[in-house]
Motif scaffolding. Structure first.
Motif, PDB file in Angstrom:
ATOM      1  N   ILE A  75      43.507  40.832  41.652  1.00 16.43           N
ATOM      2  CA  ILE A  75      42.606  39.787  41.169  1.00 16.43           C
ATOM      3  C   ILE A  75      41.349  40.460  40.652  1.00 16.43           C
ATOM      4  N   SER A  76      40.605  39.743  39.824  1.00 16.93           N
ATOM      5  CA  SER A  76      39.349  40.276  39.297  1.00 16.93           C
ATOM      6  C   SER A  76      38.174  39.496  39.861  1.00 16.93           C
ATOM      7  N   LEU A  77      37.182  40.221  40.343  1.00 22.12           N
ATOM      8  CA  LEU A  77      35.882  39.639  40.668  1.00 22.12           C
ATOM      9  C   LEU A  77      34.974  39.963  39.489  1.00 22.12           C
ATOM     10  N   ARG A  78      34.537  38.933  38.775  1.00 16.57           N
ATOM     11  CA  ARG A  78      33.750  39.143  37.553  1.00 16.57           C
ATOM     12  C   ARG A  78      32.276  38.879  37.847  1.00 16.57           C
ATOM     13  N   PHE A  79      31.463  39.887  37.669  1.00 19.30           N
ATOM     14  CA  PHE A  79      30.016  39.769  37.807  1.00 19.30           C
ATOM     15  C   PHE A  79      29.379  40.906  37.031  1.00 19.30           C
ATOM     16  N   ASP A  80      28.092  40.810  36.792  1.00 21.59           N
ATOM     17  CA  ASP A  80      27.393  41.797  35.960  1.00 21.59           C
ATOM     18  C   ASP A  80      28.061  41.943  34.601  1.00 21.59           C
ATOM     19  N   GLY A  81      28.699  40.859  34.108  1.00 20.37           N
ATOM     20  CA  GLY A  81      29.299  40.868  32.782  1.00 20.37           C
ATOM     21  C   GLY A  81      30.556  41.690  32.648  1.00 20.37           C
ATOM     22  N   ALA A  82      31.209  42.021  33.776  1.00 23.64           N
ATOM     23  CA  ALA A  82      32.406  42.853  33.705  1.00 23.64           C
ATOM     24  C   ALA A  82      33.359  42.501  34.849  1.00 23.64           C
ATOM     25  N   ASP A  83      34.620  42.910  34.688  1.00 23.49           N
ATOM     26  CA  ASP A  83      35.627  42.702  35.722  1.00 23.49           C
ATOM     27  C   ASP A  83      35.633  43.872  36.703  1.00 23.49           C
ATOM     28  N   HIS A  84      35.830  43.540  37.953  1.00 27.61           N
ATOM     29  CA  HIS A  84      35.949  44.538  39.011  1.00 27.61           C
ATOM     30  C   HIS A  84      37.229  44.183  39.763  1.00 27.61           C
ATOM     31  N   ARG A  85      38.276  44.953  39.512  1.00 23.48           N
ATOM     32  CA  ARG A  85      39.606  44.579  39.994  1.00 23.48           C
ATOM     33  C   ARG A  85      39.823  44.982  41.446  1.00 23.48           C
ATOM     34  N   VAL A  86      40.391  44.054  42.215  1.00 23.58           N
ATOM     35  CA  VAL A  86      40.850  44.343  43.570  1.00 23.58           C
ATOM     36  C   VAL A  86      42.365  44.493  43.483  1.00 23.58           C
ATOM     37  N   ALA A  87      42.844  45.706  43.675  1.00 17.33           N
ATOM     38  CA  ALA A  87      44.263  46.038  43.481  1.00 17.33           C
ATOM     39  C   ALA A  87      45.059  45.654  44.727  1.00 17.33           C
ATOM     40  N   THR A  89      48.235  45.015  45.478  1.00 16.40           N
ATOM     41  CA  THR A  89      49.471  45.714  45.831  1.00 16.40           C
ATOM     42  C   THR A  89      49.201  47.163  46.222  1.00 16.40           C
ATOM     43  N   GLU A  90      48.308  47.820  45.504  1.00 12.45           N
ATOM     44  CA  GLU A  90      47.986  49.204  45.853  1.00 12.45           C
ATOM     45  C   GLU A  90      47.369  49.294  47.241  1.00 12.45           C
ATOM     46  N   LEU A  91      46.602  48.288  47.611  1.00 12.31           N
ATOM     47  CA  LEU A  91      45.891  48.324  48.893  1.00 12.31           C
ATOM     48  C   LEU A  91      46.749  47.828  50.057  1.00 12.31           C
ATOM     49  N   THR A  92      47.728  46.960  49.783  1.00  7.27           N
ATOM     50  CA  THR A  92      48.490  46.342  50.875  1.00  7.27           C
ATOM     51  C   THR A  92      49.998  46.512  50.757  1.00  7.27           C
ATOM     52  N   GLY A  93      50.478  46.880  49.569  1.00  4.12           N
ATOM     53  CA  GLY A  93      51.920  46.930  49.352  1.00  4.12           C
ATOM     54  C   GLY A  93      52.549  45.570  49.131  1.00  4.12           C
ATOM     55  N   LYS A  94      51.728  44.525  48.943  1.00  2.79           N
ATOM     56  CA  LYS A  94      52.221  43.163  48.810  1.00  2.79           C
ATOM     57  C   LYS A  94      51.655  42.514  47.553  1.00  2.79           C
ATOM     58  N   THR A  95      52.239  41.388  47.170  1.00  2.00           N
ATOM     59  CA  THR A  95      51.796  40.652  45.986  1.00  2.00           C
ATOM     60  C   THR A  95      51.504  39.198  46.365  1.00  2.00           C
ATOM     61  N   ILE A  96      50.847  38.506  45.451  1.00  2.00           N
ATOM     62  CA  ILE A  96      50.788  37.050  45.489  1.00  2.00           C
ATOM     63  C   ILE A  96      51.656  36.546  44.337  1.00  2.00           C
ATOM     64  N   ALA A 186      46.912  25.832  27.208  1.00  2.00           N
ATOM     65  CA  ALA A 186      46.358  27.043  26.603  1.00  2.00           C
ATOM     66  C   ALA A 186      46.930  28.231  27.352  1.00  2.00           C
ATOM     67  N   PRO A 187      47.298  29.295  26.666  1.00  2.00           N
ATOM     68  CA  PRO A 187      47.828  30.469  27.353  1.00  2.00           C
ATOM     69  C   PRO A 187      46.741  31.129  28.195  1.00  2.00           C
ATOM     70  N   PRO A 188      47.097  31.749  29.307  1.00  2.00           N
ATOM     71  CA  PRO A 188      46.088  32.440  30.121  1.00  2.00           C
ATOM     72  C   PRO A 188      45.330  33.468  29.300  1.00  2.00           C
ATOM     73  N   SER A 189      44.039  33.551  29.554  1.00  4.36           N
ATOM     74  CA  SER A 189      43.179  34.480  28.822  1.00  4.36           C
ATOM     75  C   SER A 189      43.132  35.850  29.473  1.00  4.36           C
ATOM     76  N   HIS A 190      43.764  35.980  30.622  1.00  7.83           N
ATOM     77  CA  HIS A 190      43.756  37.232  31.385  1.00  7.83           C
ATOM     78  C   HIS A 190      45.050  37.271  32.185  1.00  7.83           C
ATOM     79  N   SER A 191      45.521  38.448  32.485  1.00  7.08           N
ATOM     80  CA  SER A 191      46.804  38.583  33.168  1.00  7.08           C
ATOM     81  C   SER A 191      46.726  38.254  34.653  1.00  7.08           C
ATOM     82  N   GLU A 192      45.505  38.190  35.211  1.00  5.11           N
ATOM     83  CA  GLU A 192      45.337  37.923  36.632  1.00  5.11           C
ATOM     84  C   GLU A 192      44.233  36.891  36.847  1.00  5.11           C
ATOM     85  N   LEU A 193      44.122  36.413  38.094  1.00  2.32           N
ATOM     86  CA  LEU A 193      43.074  35.445  38.408  1.00  2.32           C
ATOM     87  C   LEU A 193      41.704  36.105  38.292  1.00  2.32           C
ATOM     88  N   ILE A 194      40.730  35.333  37.793  1.00  2.00           N
ATOM     89  CA  ILE A 194      39.353  35.810  37.681  1.00  2.00           C
ATOM     90  C   ILE A 194      38.451  34.911  38.522  1.00  2.00           C
TER      91      ILE A 194
END
Length: 385
Positions: A75-87, A89-96, A186-194
């Motif tokens: 997922i992306s946490l968006r602040f300071d005008g940019a995305d900051h991704r929390v990975a 699967t890399e961190l837990t081995g799991k998905t939503i 409308a199609p999603p504007s990003h591949s993950e939740l923001i």
């Protein structure tokens, strides 16, 4: 009428419980106030935790989920005008997995109908006696019915008939804001939740399918949907979701509504032979995507307890039901409160409060232990803690 378990409510909690009981050879009857079309169409949550998806697969009701669901690895946490991704699967081995609650409901109804098990829509005048236990109701044809059972599962939500029958302490917390939610063609504007933190208020970019987007705006609790034209909604979303290189896809708005935000926990989740599950027992703010997932966890615990009772005559799991569920409920309440507090603009927030929020967001997105804590809560803790 006679059954082993009477289930009030044909949402994900009631239907999943009925299916799990059926798999275990336990009879149940499901009663629902609304009609089938309404139940299958009402738009609710759309993020399934990893344990929820695994349980649906184990229960044999995930064929369409596996075909049409949209697995997400971050997922992306968006602040300071940019995305900051929390990975995640890399961190837990799991998905939503993004898959609408109404789609889960459709799949469970189809399974119930295919099994030929009792599922009554458009009932009215439901009364519940937790001690006997007994349910009386009027069926869709207008006939008065009496349903005797061994246990009752109250899965009929916070405004249903079951919750008031439990003598319990109800913990409540009201949040000073609401969400304006829209469903757009409308199609999603990003591949993950923001999840966007913005000085004008929180915004969330999500999706339901590759063609339909789900979006939210933080608004005041007294706002009216009529005050938000489509143009105003898209304009505000454009401001709050703005970031370098990001273009917001727009389109016709199919649905819109305003939801107030609150936390509610009922302790205990039981009265005599009546057991509450899902929204009938607890409400979480939607920021952490926990509502439906908590309901599924509740009924998994309840199905295990009922199975032990009917197969072995054991009462210990039923007696422990409330305490078992509430450990996970309170963890989810804290996570949802934390996400909500970190991302929303409180009406009385000053510059100091906003600086603290940004400091927390920067820490979460730069510290691997902090990001891992967020990720493991977000993808879902075990069904039983």
């Amino acid at each position: 009428m006679r059954t082993q378990v009477a289930i009030v409510g044909a949402g994900p909690a009631g239907l999943m419980l009925a299916h799990l009981l059926w798999l275990g050879g336990i009879d149940s009857v499901v009663l629902e106030l609304r009609g089938r079309e309404h139940v299958e169409r009402r738009v609710r949550a759309g993020v399934l935790e990893h344990p929820t998806v695994e349980l649906l697969r184990e229960a044999g009701v995930a064929d369409r989920l596996d075909r049409e669901g949209m697995p997400h690895h971050g997922i992306s946490l968006r602040f300071d005008g940019a995305d900051h991704r929390v990975a995640l699967t890399e961190l837990t081995g799991k998905t939503i997995t993004v898959y609408g609650q109404q789609e889960v409901v459709k799949d469970l109804i189809a399974a119930r109908v295919a099994a030929g098990e009792p599922l009554h829509f458009e009932v009215s005048g439901v009364t519940v006696d937790p001690a006997t236990p007994l349910i009386t109701f009027t069926d869709a044809e207008g006939a008065e019915q009496r349903l005797e059972c061994d246990f009752i599962a109250g899965c009929d939500g916070s405004h249903g008939v079951c919750a008031p029958r439990v003598d319990a302490t109800v913990h409540k917390h009201e949040y000073p804001f609401a969400w304006l939610g829209v469903l757009a063609m409308a199609p999603p504007s990003h591949s993950e939740l923001i999840y966007a933190y913005h000085e004008r208020g929180f915004a969330l970019h999500s999706m339901r399918t590759p063609e339909i987007t789900r979006l939210y705006l933080q608004v005041a609790p007294d706002q009216r949907v009529e005050d938000w034209s489509d143009a105003r909604i898209w304009d505000e979303l454009g401001h709050r979701l703005s970031a370098d290189g990001f273009t917001l896809a727009t389109g016709p708005i199919l649905e819109k509504g305003i939801t107030t935000m609150r936390s509610v926990v009922t302790e205990p989740m039981r009265q005599d032979k009546l057991f509450l599950a899902g929204d009938a027992a607890h409400i979480v703010p939607p920021t952490g995507a926990k509502g439906m997932n908590l309901a599924i966890a509740d009924v998994w615990v309840l199905a295990e307890a009922l199975g032990a009772y009917f197969r072995e005559g054991r009462r210990d799991l039923l007696d422990a039901y409330s305490d078992t569920c509430l450990r996970r409920v309170w963890r989810a309440e804290h996570f949802s409160w934390w996400m909500t507090s970190m991302l929303h603009q409180a009406p009385d927030a000053d510059a100091f409060a906003r600086k603290l929020q940004l400091a927390q967001l920067r820490y979460v997105t730069t510290s691997e232990p902090a990001a891992t804590s967020l990720a493991e809560n977000y993808v879902g803790l075990p069904l039983q803690l």
